[in-house]
Each structure stands twice: as C-alpha cells, then as structure tokens.
Design a protein around this motif. Structure first.
Motif, PDB file in Angstrom:
ATOM      1  N   ALA A 284       0.863  -1.095  -0.277  1.00  0.00           N
ATOM      2  CA  ALA A 284      -0.423  -0.023  -0.410  1.00  0.00           C
ATOM      3  C   ALA A 284       0.658   1.063   0.166  1.00  0.00           C
ATOM      4  O   ALA A 284       0.769   2.277  -0.525  1.00  0.00           O
ATOM      5  CB  ALA A 284      -0.443   0.067   1.460  1.00  0.00           C
ATOM      6  N   ARG A 285       1.903   0.947   0.787  1.00  0.00           N
ATOM      7  CA  ARG A 285       2.630   2.472   1.063  1.00  0.00           C
ATOM      8  C   ARG A 285       3.334   2.910  -0.295  1.00  0.00           C
ATOM      9  O   ARG A 285       4.113   3.944  -1.254  1.00  0.00           O
ATOM     10  CB  ARG A 285       3.847   1.929   1.906  1.00  0.00           C
ATOM     11  N   ILE A 286       3.578   1.679  -1.162  1.00  0.00           N
ATOM     12  CA  ILE A 286       4.608   1.624  -2.451  1.00  0.00           C
ATOM     13  C   ILE A 286       3.397   2.269  -3.538  1.00  0.00           C
ATOM     14  O   ILE A 286       4.312   3.081  -3.924  1.00  0.00           O
ATOM     15  CB  ILE A 286       5.130   0.519  -3.288  1.00  0.00           C
ATOM     16  N   GLN A 287       2.691   2.384  -3.363  1.00  0.00           N
ATOM     17  CA  GLN A 287       1.556   2.497  -4.679  1.00  0.00           C
ATOM     18  C   GLN A 287       1.157   3.874  -4.114  1.00  0.00           C
ATOM     19  O   GLN A 287       1.326   4.411  -5.028  1.00  0.00           O
ATOM     20  CB  GLN A 287      -0.041   1.966  -4.404  1.00  0.00           C
ATOM     21  N   GLU A 288       1.454   4.048  -2.229  1.00  0.00           N
ATOM     22  CA  GLU A 288       0.566   5.601  -2.660  1.00  0.00           C
ATOM     23  C   GLU A 288       2.139   6.220  -3.018  1.00  0.00           C
ATOM     24  O   GLU A 288       2.078   7.464  -3.404  1.00  0.00           O
ATOM     25  CB  GLU A 288       1.516   5.888  -0.858  1.00  0.00           C
ATOM     26  N   TRP A 289       3.351   5.947  -2.876  1.00  0.00           N
ATOM     27  CA  TRP A 289       4.275   7.294  -3.431  1.00  0.00           C
ATOM     28  C   TRP A 289       4.078   6.705  -4.934  1.00  0.00           C
ATOM     29  O   TRP A 289       4.799   8.328  -5.757  1.00  0.00           O
ATOM     30  CB  TRP A 289       6.066   6.088  -3.104  1.00  0.00           C
ATOM     31  N   ARG A 290       3.840   5.626  -5.759  1.00  0.00           N
ATOM     32  CA  ARG A 290       3.435   6.158  -6.993  1.00  0.00           C
ATOM     33  C   ARG A 290       2.927   6.595  -7.882  1.00  0.00           C
ATOM     34  O   ARG A 290       2.455   6.656  -8.782  1.00  0.00           O
ATOM     35  CB  ARG A 290       3.834   4.441  -7.114  1.00  0.00           C
ATOM     36  N   ASN A 291       1.082   7.075  -6.353  1.00  0.00           N
ATOM     37  CA  ASN A 291       0.526   7.932  -6.862  1.00  0.00           C
ATOM     38  C   ASN A 291       0.815   9.358  -7.563  1.00  0.00           C
ATOM     39  O   ASN A 291       0.845   9.895  -6.740  1.00  0.00           O
ATOM     40  CB  ASN A 291      -0.600   7.762  -6.334  1.00  0.00           C
ATOM     41  N   ASN A 292       0.705   9.736  -8.086  1.00  0.00           N
ATOM     42  CA  ASN A 292       0.348  11.222  -8.138  1.00  0.00           C
ATOM     43  C   ASN A 292      -0.226  11.902  -7.539  1.00  0.00           C
ATOM     44  O   ASN A 292      -1.528  11.518  -7.208  1.00  0.00           O
ATOM     45  CB  ASN A 292       0.447  11.832  -9.897  1.00  0.00           C
ATOM     46  N   GLY A 293       0.161  12.669  -6.641  1.00  0.00           N
ATOM     47  CA  GLY A 293      -0.630  13.688  -5.489  1.00  0.00           C
ATOM     48  C   GLY A 293      -0.230  13.024  -4.199  1.00  0.00           C
ATOM     49  O   GLY A 293      -1.307  12.912  -3.222  1.00  0.00           O
ATOM     50  N   GLY A 294       0.218  11.573  -3.914  1.00  0.00           N
ATOM     51  CA  GLY A 294       0.332  10.291  -3.548  1.00  0.00           C
ATOM     52  C   GLY A 294       1.392  11.444  -2.169  1.00  0.00           C
ATOM     53  O   GLY A 294       1.871  13.072  -1.838  1.00  0.00           O
ATOM     54  N   LEU A 301      11.190   4.520   7.852  1.00  0.00           N
ATOM     55  CA  LEU A 301      12.042   3.992   7.662  1.00  0.00           C
ATOM     56  C   LEU A 301      11.529   3.333   6.528  1.00  0.00           C
ATOM     57  O   LEU A 301      12.011   3.078   5.522  1.00  0.00           O
ATOM     58  CB  LEU A 301      12.987   2.870   8.836  1.00  0.00           C
ATOM     59  N   LEU A 302      10.103   2.979   6.626  1.00  0.00           N
ATOM     60  CA  LEU A 302       9.710   1.881   4.906  1.00  0.00           C
ATOM     61  C   LEU A 302       9.687   3.129   4.097  1.00  0.00           C
ATOM     62  O   LEU A 302      10.424   2.682   3.182  1.00  0.00           O
ATOM     63  CB  LEU A 302       8.040   1.917   5.456  1.00  0.00           C
ATOM     64  N   ASP A 303       9.305   4.400   4.389  1.00  0.00           N
ATOM     65  CA  ASP A 303       9.364   5.359   3.167  1.00  0.00           C
ATOM     66  C   ASP A 303      11.154   5.177   2.453  1.00  0.00           C
ATOM     67  O   ASP A 303      11.144   5.485   1.760  1.00  0.00           O
ATOM     68  CB  ASP A 303       9.299   7.370   3.989  1.00  0.00           C
ATOM     69  N   VAL A 304      11.786   5.635   3.302  1.00  0.00           N
ATOM     70  CA  VAL A 304      13.109   5.723   2.791  1.00  0.00           C
ATOM     71  C   VAL A 304      13.222   4.539   2.190  1.00  0.00           C
ATOM     72  O   VAL A 304      14.231   5.163   1.261  1.00  0.00           O
ATOM     73  CB  VAL A 304      14.443   6.052   4.333  1.00  0.00           C
ATOM     74  N   PHE A 305      13.181   3.667   2.771  1.00  0.00           N
ATOM     75  CA  PHE A 305      13.796   1.743   1.908  1.00  0.00           C
ATOM     76  C   PHE A 305      12.700   2.586   0.009  1.00  0.00           C
ATOM     77  O   PHE A 305      13.449   1.853  -0.321  1.00  0.00           O
ATOM     78  CB  PHE A 305      13.168   0.731   2.872  1.00  0.00           C
ATOM     79  N   LYS A 314      16.569   5.763 -10.364  1.00  0.00           N
ATOM     80  CA  LYS A 314      15.393   5.002 -10.081  1.00  0.00           C
ATOM     81  C   LYS A 314      15.772   4.126  -8.745  1.00  0.00           C
ATOM     82  O   LYS A 314      16.882   4.500  -8.169  1.00  0.00           O
ATOM     83  CB  LYS A 314      15.647   3.835 -11.340  1.00  0.00           C
ATOM     84  N   PRO A 315      14.602   3.717  -8.598  1.00  0.00           N
ATOM     85  CA  PRO A 315      14.080   3.370  -7.011  1.00  0.00           C
ATOM     86  C   PRO A 315      15.272   2.248  -6.774  1.00  0.00           C
ATOM     87  O   PRO A 315      15.827   1.041  -8.061  1.00  0.00           O
ATOM     88  CB  PRO A 315      13.053   2.278  -6.899  1.00  0.00           C
TER      89      PRO A 315
END
Length: 540
Positions: A284-294, A301-305, A314-315
C-alpha cells in the motif's frame, strides 16, 4: 614364416605398455601422497574433535542420539573435552567450529574479519531473507554490499536516529501506561509480554509508522498488544529459533523442501505470518508513493527504503527486497533487548539490594518525582546499563552468533581452520567462561563498573568479545545505538516507575532456563507498585 594374428600382436605390445604406465602412475601417486603428507605435517593441527566421526555423516549421529538442542550437546561436549575451541564434522565434509575463548573470537572478527565474512546456507535463513536479498543472513557478495551501504548511509545514521526519537518516546510512554493500567487494576504483569510488546511497538512504529498492524485496529484499553501484534512477535521469535542448524535439511541440503522433520513447515508458517501482516502495509505504501499527488514526505524507515535511489535516479530496492529486509529488521531487533530486560528484572527481583541501587541511580540522575527518564539520560545511567550488560553476559537469547564461514584456509589460535568451516562464537560459552569471569553464574552488575582504561561511561557493546551483546565486525550489528537505547530505556522505565515483587506471595522467582532455549523456562510474572507521583504516569 610364422603367422602372427592381430590379437597376439596387440597383446605383445599393449601388456608391456600397460605395465610401464602403471609403474609411472604408481610412482607419481607415491610421490604426490608423500608430498601431500609432508605439506600436511607442516600445517597446524585441526581443533580438537569428538569421536567417533562416521563416514559421510561425521558427528551427526551423536547430535541426534543426544535428543536435546544441539547447542546443549556442543557445550557439554566442550566441557567434557576441556577445550575452548573444537571441530565438529557434519555431513558433506562441512565443519562447525564453536568458540568459547575471547582471544580466539577477537582473532576471527578483528584480525581475520574478511576471512570469516561469509554466512551459512540454511533453510531458515533462505526463507526469511527472501532468497538472500537482505543484509544479516546474506552470503558475502555484492547483494550484501548493496544492502549494507543502504543501511549505513540511509537507515542507521545519527540523523535518522534523532529523526525517529519521537516515535521511540511514544512507545516508552505507552509501556508505562500499560504497566500502570494493570497496576491500578491490581493485576500482575507478564514481563515477557511487556518487554516484547515494547520492542515490537518501537520497531513497528519506526518501520511502518504504526503500533498496530492494521490502521482499523482500535488501541486496547490498557495499551497492551492486540491479537495481531502478539502473533506477529511470536512468529518473529519462532523464525529466530529455527534460523540455523535446526532442520535435518540444514545438514543434508538434498532434502530441502521435503519437510522431513517438520521444521521446514514451522519456519514457513512463521515467515508467512510475519509477511502476512507486513507485506500489505508495504504494498500500500509503495502504491501511495507511485500515485501522483500521493505521499510526498518521509515519515518512517519504510518511506526511506522505498525512496532511496540508484545513480540513475531510479528506485534502488525492489518491493521483494524491501519486504524481505523488513522481516529481517524485525527479527534482528525485537529479541535481544526484550530477553535481556526480562532476565535482568528476574535477577533484580530476586536481589532487592541490587534493584535499590539501580532505582537510586535513576532517582539521582533524573530526580525523584520530577520527570520520567529520557534517552538523554542514558549516558549517566551506568548502573542500569551494568545490569543490562550482566543480563547479556549471563543470559543471552541465542546460544551462538550467526555463523561466520571461512572463505579460505586459515590458522586461528594455533589451529588450522579449513575453508568452508562455520565458526560459531558461543554467546553462552563466552559469557560463562570461568577463565574470564570469576564466579560466572552469579548475577553481579558491579563487575562491569570497574574503570577499564579510563573509560567512565558503561557501554552495552562488549568490544573485547568477552561476551556478546550486539555482534561486531563487518557482519556485525549496524544498529547498536538503537539497541542500546531500546534496552536501557525499557529497563530504566520499568525500574523508575514501579517497585516489583514476585506473584503468589513468593519471595523469589524461578530462574530456570527453558530446555529448548535460553529464555526463562516460565515467563516472568510480577506485581508492580507505583513509586512516583501520580501526575507522572502517562495518560494515553
């Protein structure tokens, strides 16, 4: 004229040729064997080894016949052999080299750190590391270098530690709230639950930004763990128990996947439980980062990874690497502090004089009825840290460090260690070695307060490897600062805020070890009593 048939001509020529060839080969082999023996005679001896050692299976039959955990057989064997290092032969020509001598341990992890930088391959380590894509359990290769670099530069830097302090503080307050709630209700406290709950909360909070596994979970009334959090931590400890040298397939890799002794199923189920709770959060967090406006800002630390980038922007990490590393982080951080503090509390409850010294120090450093102990006080809580050090020394959770595999033939402590040998530094044996520790079975924090080389502050890390709290070397623990904070804060808050007595009118608690491990045989139950002004206890 005589006629010579073709067969006769062949025999006449071939037989003498074969004899000459046989003689040449025999002479060559004789010289080779002689030279090999001469070279071998110049090598140092192998470490002492138990007998009998059977063809193909080595000393494995003796381990099986013992019918107890392998670590107990190893330590009894070394005691009977009166040695601090030995060589145990395993199937396939593999060797285990357990070590109880700090000097030998230092030689391995200091002078020859690079030589012993590889890791063992086991069913458990392969499962929890996602096929060796993490840090601690990974063989010494480019994947390890990649993940290690991420950790040192992005995860455990001093700036990150400060950045995450508020989350750690919240869980220190929640610990006190939980124990205080039970105290006000006249209930005893299971200190195994309390210590593991605190450590699990800290790691979930700094890793995922939450205490509970589901956002929809309502906090429990007393601040204690919910069912999911209990199962999450239990799975972590189960996976740790079976990480190395637990399955029959660890000794016979050809049996991988057959679940011959049932241990593979246990490991897989524990791993699936951990990932079943964590992976949906990560997805869910990966998807949140990939969404525009997310998501646009990092909170944990999950955000850092997720956001760390490679040279092309690139990631750097795949979702599989992040999920596997999250599992390993939980396994590497919850166990040590919680076990040490549970044992320290058990020992201190049985020794009120020592508990009084620890609480007196906290009152002196922090001030009685002025505030709760904070991380900024840790540097001055030397007696509290001495109690924690003594618990690490006398009561380690794991009998051995993670295996260090020799990448080449070498000599350690005057003994020849063949390439591929699995060096096992014994946490249990180092900390109880009578040659190093006088009266080794006595819980005595004072032994850690002796001024050593002019160093005034007590550290939880034991640099001389006389015991192991957090492993050292290039394959050592990279988060010793976090481990020190978690251990000290957990113990200090329990001692500062409450007076403790055994349950059921008992004068002491039972300090027996579990038969299949080194934790207390029975979880520590104790009665808390408030010792601070009422306004200091957090209201959550």
């Amino acid at each position: 004229m005589s006629i010579v048939y073709p067969g006769e001509a062949s025999a006449a020529v071939i037989i003498p040729s074969l004899l000459v060839t046989f003689l040449i080969i025999s002479i060559t082999l004789s010289k080779l064997i002689k030279n090999t023996r001469a070279a071998a005679s110049k090598l140092p001896p192998l470490p002492p080894s138990p007998s009998p050692s059977w063809p193909l299976v080595g000393n494995l039959p003796a381990i099986i016949i013992h019918k107890k955990p392998m670590f107990r057989w190893v330590h009894k064997l070394m005691k009977d052999m009166n040695t601090d290092i030995c060589l145990i032969r395993l199937p396939g020509g593999a060797n285990l080299v357990p070590v109880l001598d700090p000097a030998i341990a230092r030689e391995m992890l200091r002078k020859q750190d690079a030589t012993f930088a590889d890791r063992s391959i086991s069913f458990g380590s392969h499962a929890v590391s996602g096929g060796y894509v993490t840090t601690a359990a990974v063989p010494y290769n480019d994947q390890w270098r990649k993940m290690r670099k991420v950790f040192t530069s992005e995860i455990v830097s001093p700036a990150r530690h400060v950045w995450l302090q508020e989350k750690r503080d919240e869980e220190a307050d929640n610990l006190v709230f939980y124990v205080h709630s039970r105290c006000m209700a006249g209930k005893s406290v299971d200190l195994r639950v309390a210590t593991r709950h605190y450590c699990g909360n800290v790691m979930r909070k700094i890793m995922f930004g939450r205490r509970y596994m589901l956002m929809s979970c309502e906090p429990t009334a007393d601040g204690g763990p919910g069912k999911m959090e209990v199962k999450h931590v239990e799975a972590v400890f189960t996976a740790l128990k079976y990480l190395y040298w637990s399955c029959l397939s660890d000794f016979f890799p050809c049996l991988w996947g057959w679940n011959v002794d049932g241990k593979e199923k246990i490991i897989n189920e524990a791993n699936e439980t951990i990932r079943g709770y964590q992976d949906p959060i990560i997805d869910a967090r990966i998807q949140e980062w990939r969404n525009n406006g997310g998501k646009t800002e990092m909170d944990d630390l999950l955000d850092v990874f997720i956001t760390v980038k490679d040279e092309q922007g690139k990631p750097l990490l795949t979702p599989h690497e992040i999920k596997s590393q999250a599992t390993e982080i939980m396994m590497a951080s919850i166990d040590n502090p919680s076990n040490a503090v549970e044992w320290a509390m058990a020992e201190l409850i049985n020794r009120p004089d020592l508990m009084a010294k620890a609480t007196e120090e906290i009152d002196r450093v922090v001030g009685k009825d002025s505030r709760l102990v904070q991380e900024s006080d840790i540097g001055r809580l030397n007696y509290v840290k001495a109690c924690a050090r003594e618990a690490f020394r006398l009561h380690p959770l794991a009998p051995f460090n993670a295996p260090h595999v020799a990448t080449q033939d070498t000599t350690v402590g005057g003994y020849f260690i063949p390439k591929g040998s699995h060096a096992l530094l014994s946490r249990y044996g180092l900390g109880r070695n009578p040659k190093v520790w006088p009266d080794p079975l006595r819980f005595d924090p004072e032994r850690h307060l002796e001024n050593d080389g002019g160093v005034d502050e007590v550290a939880l890390v034991e640099k001389e490897l006389r015991f192991i709290s957090f492993s050292t070397g290039r394959r050592g623990c990279v988060a010793t600062v976090l481990g020190t904070c978690m251990t000290t804060m957990l113990l200090a808050r329990l001692l500062q805020c409450f007076a403790w007595t055994p349950v059921g009118g008992n004068k002491t608690v039972d300090l027996s070890e579990a038969e299949d491990g080194l934790s207390l045989a029975t979880p520590l139950m104790a009665l808390p009593k408030t010792r601070l002004a009422r306004h200091l206890y957090p209201v959550v």
